[in-house]
Design a protein around this motif. Structure first.
Motif, short mmCIF file in Angstrom:
data_model
loop_
_atom_site.label_atom_id
_atom_site.label_comp_id
_atom_site.label_asym_id
_atom_site.label_seq_id
_atom_site.Cartn_x
_atom_site.Cartn_y
_atom_site.Cartn_z
N ASN A 10 49.58 54.43 39.69
CA ASN A 10 48.33 53.73 39.43
C ASN A 10 47.57 53.37 40.70
N GLY A 18 45.53 51.12 41.66
CA GLY A 18 44.12 50.77 41.53
C GLY A 18 43.30 51.68 40.65
N VAL A 19 43.89 52.71 40.10
CA VAL A 19 43.14 53.61 39.22
C VAL A 19 42.71 52.86 37.96
N THR A 54 42.59 49.07 36.32
CA THR A 54 42.66 47.69 36.81
C THR A 54 43.61 46.81 36.02
N GLN A 72 50.43 48.26 38.95
CA GLN A 72 50.16 49.18 40.05
C GLN A 72 51.26 50.22 40.25
N ALA A 90 38.76 55.55 40.60
CA ALA A 90 39.43 54.25 40.59
C ALA A 90 38.59 53.19 39.91
#
Length: 488
Positions: free
Chosen positions: A343, A345-346, A348, A352, A371
């Protein structure tokens, strides 16, 4: 161009052939090398003969080698593609059979649920072996393209513990988009623009535009309910669309086993599934289909070999991501797709460390993810339930901790809706004992599991499931194919 692609599990004959022809649709790739490897010498020789026939018929300089020595196949490879099924159909049958004794009815059982979690336990040690070989003998910074399920668990292990540049690939998004385009009356799937995001097999079409016009929930529900086929085959999927407001990528049968609501009672299962094809919810449907496909291929192999002697048609290149990713990386022709990555930050509102499936663009600089996507809350909550199970399952597979494995299975949404803790503990013991040949990390736990099973008082039942079909014979398959040809 000249580089090497290694395919692990190349004995998955039909899929390997598809990847091979897709890649050779790229003009610059005619002179590359394919190194095939598999644990089955028999399957290797079958697929090599087919690919050699393709090369010969198309007068290509492409080199094809085949070996059961995986490290030899990986030597100098720039790209490594995995489509393995660890344990084969033998172990897969236990993934379906044993949970049924405890009331857990799975359609596929390869992602989460009891079958998918044990599938991950078999896969992850092997995935780490692949990664070790890639680090040691492949090209520096070789890219690992994982097609094998359970997608999220395998990719998670390869990135977090294998320390290899890995991307997970699936075709669920493409198939879902094709459905949506069809029900909306599009002349071509290319008329549909969409953002699809989530986790593998629970990815959600959170934005839809047809020829630039935004498509809302009500229009999409009406379109699916009016469709003469999908209204019957995708009942559960349409119900989720009505309640969540967005359409899921995954088939009716697959989606049903990731949720705690639709497969927990036999009468509910038959209410929500469709028996016209295995993928719409049939008990053990993919196991039956896989068994029939294997038997069919073995019997009809001469016809498959004959069909390979045809020109490659670039217009029939499939929408599987692999060839398009390689083309973008090597030629800088930009490709947009949906990829399984860590993840970071892809998305929210997902953890993560999770493996997410979301839009990205590929060029010579690599895979570049879009992102900052936020999922609708219900979609995120559903994904979170699976992510927590995936994380525990990966950690259990790495550590060989059978108690953590049991907790992972206990927290699975469908398992938790059907089974008691006592049943889960016994079921996992039974599955680990039955599949011990493919679970080296649990070897230390098998004797105690056998001892517990010998003293257990938890009741089980022999149950075929709510909607089970028998494996069809070759003669039945031939008759059905002939009837369909005559009707068409």
């Amino acid at each position: 161009m000249s580089f090497k692609i290694a395919i692990i599990g190349a004995g998955s004959v039909g899929f390997t052939k598809k990847l091979f022809t897709d890649i050779l649709c790229v003009p610059e790739f005619k002179g590359i090398e394919f190194a095939l490897t598999d644990v089955s010498e028999h399957n290797l020789q079958m697929i090599k003969a087919i690919l050699d026939r393709i090369v010969e018929a198309n007068k290509l300089p492409t080199k094809v080698t085949a070996t059961t020595d995986r490290r030899k196949a990986l030597e100098g490879a720039r790209y490594v593609i995995s489509c393995v099924r660890v344990g084969g159909l033998e172990a897969y049958a236990d993934d379906i059979r044993i949970p049924l004794k405890y009331g857990i009815d799975q359609c596929v059982g390869d992602t989460i649920c009891a079958g998918g979690i044990l599938y991950g336990q078999r896969n992850i040690p092997v995935i780490l072996d692949f990664c070790k070989d890639i680090r040691e003998v492949a090209e520096t910074d070789a890219k690992f393209l994982n097609y094998a399920n359970p997608m999220a668990m395998n990719t998670w292990a390869a990135i977090e513990y294998g320390k290899v540049d890995t991307v997970g690939l699936c075709h669920g998004v493409q198939h879902g988009a094709e459905q949506i385009a069809e029900v909306l009356g599009a002349k071509s799937p290319w008329e549909l623009d969409y953002v699809c995001s989530g986790i593998n097999h629970q990815t959600w079409f959170i934005e839809l535009r047809l020829n630039g016009r935004e498509i809302g929930k009500d229009e999409l529900v009406a379109a699916f309910e009016a469709h003469p086929v999908y209204s019957r085959q995708e009942k559960l999927r349409i119900d989720v669309l009505k309640r969540f407001g967005v359409y899921s990528t995954e088939s009716n049968g697959h989606l049903s086993e990731y949720l705690p609501w639709y497969r927990k009672r036999p009468d509910e299962i038959t209410r929500w599934i469709d028996m016209s094809d295995w993928i719409h919810g049939e008990t053990g449907g993919y196991l039956r289909y896989s068994t029939e496909t294997r038997n069919w291929f073995e019997t009809e192999y001469p016809q498959f070999l004959e069909a390979a002697a045809k020109p490659i048609d670039p217009s029939k290149r499939s929408n599987e991501h692999a060839s398009h990713i390689l083309e973008a990386l090597e030629t800088n022709r930009v490709y947009r797709g949906h990829f399984n990555v860590k993840n970071d930050g892809v998305i929210t509102n997902l953890p993560q460390d999770a493996i997410v499936e979301s839009p990205g663009f590929v060029d010579r600089f690599g895979i570049n993810m879009a992102a900052g996507i936020t999922l609708p809350e219900a979609c995120a909550a559903t994904c979170m339930s699976s992510i927590n199970v995936q994380r525990m399952s990966v950690h259990a597979a790495i550590s060989g901790d059978i108690d953590l494995l049991k907790l992972a299975v206990l927290h699975d949404p469908l398992v938790g809706a059907v089974s008691t803790p006592e049943e889960v503990w016994q079921m996992v013991d039974e599955m680990v004992v039955a599949e011990a040949a493919w679970l080296p990390q649990y070897a230390h736990a098998v004797p105690a599991a056998k001892e517990r099973l010998s003293k257990s008082s938890v009741k089980t039942r022999e149950w075929a499931g709510a909607a089970r079909r028998s494996v069809r014979s070759i003669e039945e398959l031939r008759a059905e194919k002939a009837a369909l040809k005559q009707a068409g």
